[in-house]
Write an enzyme that holds these catalytic residues in place. Sequence first.
Site, PDB file in Angstrom:
ATOM      1  N   ASP A 291       0.862  -1.174   0.000  1.00 24.16           N
ATOM      2  CA  ASP A 291       0.000   0.000   0.000  1.00 24.16           C
ATOM      3  C   ASP A 291       0.905   1.232   0.000  1.00 24.16           C
ATOM      4  O   ASP A 291       2.131   1.135   0.123  1.00 24.16           O
ATOM      5  CB  ASP A 291      -0.943  -0.037   1.212  1.00 24.16           C
ATOM      6  CG  ASP A 291      -2.211   0.760   0.944  1.00 24.16           C
ATOM      7  OD1 ASP A 291      -3.258   0.432   1.528  1.00 24.16           O
ATOM      8  OD2 ASP A 291      -2.161   1.704   0.127  1.00 24.16           O
ATOM      9  N   GLU A 496     -10.710   6.438   4.323  1.00 25.81           N
ATOM     10  CA  GLU A 496      -9.706   5.883   5.224  1.00 25.81           C
ATOM     11  C   GLU A 496      -9.857   6.407   6.647  1.00 25.81           C
ATOM     12  O   GLU A 496     -10.959   6.502   7.157  1.00 25.81           O
ATOM     13  CB  GLU A 496      -8.319   6.104   4.622  1.00 25.81           C
ATOM     14  CG  GLU A 496      -8.207   5.506   3.213  1.00 25.81           C
ATOM     15  CD  GLU A 496      -6.795   5.396   2.705  1.00 25.81           C
ATOM     16  OE1 GLU A 496      -6.557   5.717   1.541  1.00 25.81           O
ATOM     17  OE2 GLU A 496      -5.916   4.951   3.469  1.00 25.81           O
TER      18      GLU A 496
HETATM   19  C1  GLC Z   1      -4.439   4.143  -0.133  1.00 28.10           C
HETATM   20  C2  GLC Z   1      -5.331   2.953   0.149  1.00 28.10           C
HETATM   21  C3  GLC Z   1      -5.399   1.956  -0.981  1.00 28.10           C
HETATM   22  C4  GLC Z   1      -5.231   2.675  -2.306  1.00 28.10           C
HETATM   23  C5  GLC Z   1      -3.825   3.247  -2.337  1.00 28.10           C
HETATM   24  C6  GLC Z   1      -3.554   4.040  -3.635  1.00 28.10           C
HETATM   25  O1  GLC Z   1      -3.759   4.540   1.011  1.00 28.10           O
HETATM   26  O2  GLC Z   1      -5.107   2.230   1.361  1.00 28.10           O
HETATM   27  O3  GLC Z   1      -6.670   1.296  -0.891  1.00 28.10           O
HETATM   28  O4  GLC Z   1      -5.419   1.775  -3.380  1.00 28.10           O
HETATM   29  O5  GLC Z   1      -3.535   4.063  -1.219  1.00 28.10           O
HETATM   30  O6  GLC Z   1      -4.331   5.189  -3.675  1.00 28.10           O
END
Ligand code: GLC
Length: 608
Positions: A291, A496
């Site tokens: 991530d 988030e």
């Molecule tokens: C974010 C998320 C993930 C996402 C990634 C790219 O922090 O946790 O779900 O795909 O970053 O944006």
Amino acid sequence: MNNNPIYKNPNSPIESRIKDLLSRMTLSEKIGQITQIDRRVATRSAIRDLSVGSILSAGGGGPYEKATSSDWIDMIDRFQNAALESRLGIPLLYGTDAVHGNNNVYGATVFPHNIGLGATSLCDRDAELVRRIGVATALEVRACGAQFTFAPCVAVCKDLRWGRCYESYSEDTEIVRNMTSLVKGLQGQPPQGHPKGYPFVAGRENVVACAKHFVGDGGTDKGINEGNTIASYDELERIHMAPYLDCISQGVCTVMASYSSWNGRKLHSDHFLITQVLKEKLGFKGFVISDSQALDRLSYPFGSNYRKCVLLAINAGIDMVMVPFRYELFLEDLTYLVESGKIPIARIDDAVERILRVKFVAGLFEYPLADRSLLDRVGCKPHRDLAREAVRKSLVLLKNGKDPKKPFLPLNRNAERILVAGTHADNLGYQCGGWTATWMGASGRITIGTTILEAIMEAVGETTDLIYEQHPSQDTFANQDFSFAIVIVGEGPYAETMGDNSELVIPFNGAELISSVADKVPTLVILISGRPLVLEPWLLEKVDALVAAWLPGSEGDGITDVIFGDYEFQGKLPVTWFKRVEEAGKNSSEPLFRLGFGLTSNREGHLN
Ligand code: GLC
């Protein structure tokens, strides 16, 4: 180099092409392929000279606000041409969070968020609707030049206080498993006999999918985002890992590791779960991506001791690192770790093989640039009609009349005078929620679509007097009678950790607004939210009807199709609706509404 090496020959078997290309790569080029950077730091030289493997548009990330798909294509093709100028000409994977349609691109179709789709599951056993949404989403992603989406999120949300609850289809593992049909929509249906665990992409109208966030992201203690999931291995496997088996059986190309921890161990450094379970036991042969800045979060304070974090993550089995900003440091640290023998070259080769496998499977070497003939698919009518159908099927009717013998819905579209009120009646950004246009989403006309108010105006008869007041006052009722009111309230957009919430009351004084209207006029309440919210008994008592519409997206007319009786309610709760917020994370014996609850309006209405 001979001018037609095996890796450039589309007729050679993919595994031979991988082997040939790998044998030609320097350590620097291998490490480049492992690196994913944000488009905002992507330069021509970095892409070309470092052989960067992937670029992403994190949380929105278009060339500029309200950029259309042709602007995206121009941007992505510029990056891709730089990659093709590299020594070996390895094409880029361009990733974006197309998690409810290609939501970052202005004018794209915005489908209901996953919790709303989860509400369709019990009336769509084969999850054909969600597969079709995958097909449409893939087309709109390719139409903007990207070939990789970080979807589906297959989290099993066990605590509604979690800020990502709406990205989860359900609290019920079986519903989430059913919804993984999105993978075969996005990537295409693998043929009979497709090798288990091997990535699959059917063609140029499909994309590389990403099952996320592995594993147990929805089970964190108290719903704290990026927190700690306390569970036995059997519970983790039965509740949270099961959907990954369905994704792998559909040939999912990538899996994203979770920020969260399992029994105190960070997933990004968990060799047992990522390598021994996901890759060896489950036979996953695509690649595992980190991530965003997840390696920085392996240490405290954030980003400290970064070289150690790189060591832990790569040796645990992370194949591609979504750095995505400090890529020079990442390249330097990973190079040191390999050259000093702390990370075996075999681990690097395994990661690069997996990345190249996905790129060959996706046809990137043959078709690296965007197909501009797809441009007119963005926000096209068939996709908007599909989104409208999904909205219809996602609506859950929780109350229909103070007297069960006198259903309140469907509403009379030819009533003399209707009041429409509430913060969410005429706000496209609110009805789309987070991950729309930008990471957090926003209020107002953020893309193209139909607000609920606009849909109501379109639906009611010519003789109906429709009054819209976002915040009705005493004067509103002083000298005019209303046949009924429709009050539309709910949550503002979030994503988030910004969505972690332990109160879960209706924001913007929604309960007071409902009460002030329902005291005077028979009232239908439509709740726009990413999860169940507190509904006090006195409030429930006052309203005549209540519909959970979740985060419906751009097609607000899916709601009027049902409340005015053209279609029947079909949605069933994908999550338990608590009586008190303290029960939000528990299996309460006396919930307000049970998992699977949902009324119909006892009217003919269409059923599809
Ligand atoms: C974010 C998320 C993930 C996402 C990634 C790219 O922090 O946790 O779900 O795909 O970053 O944006």
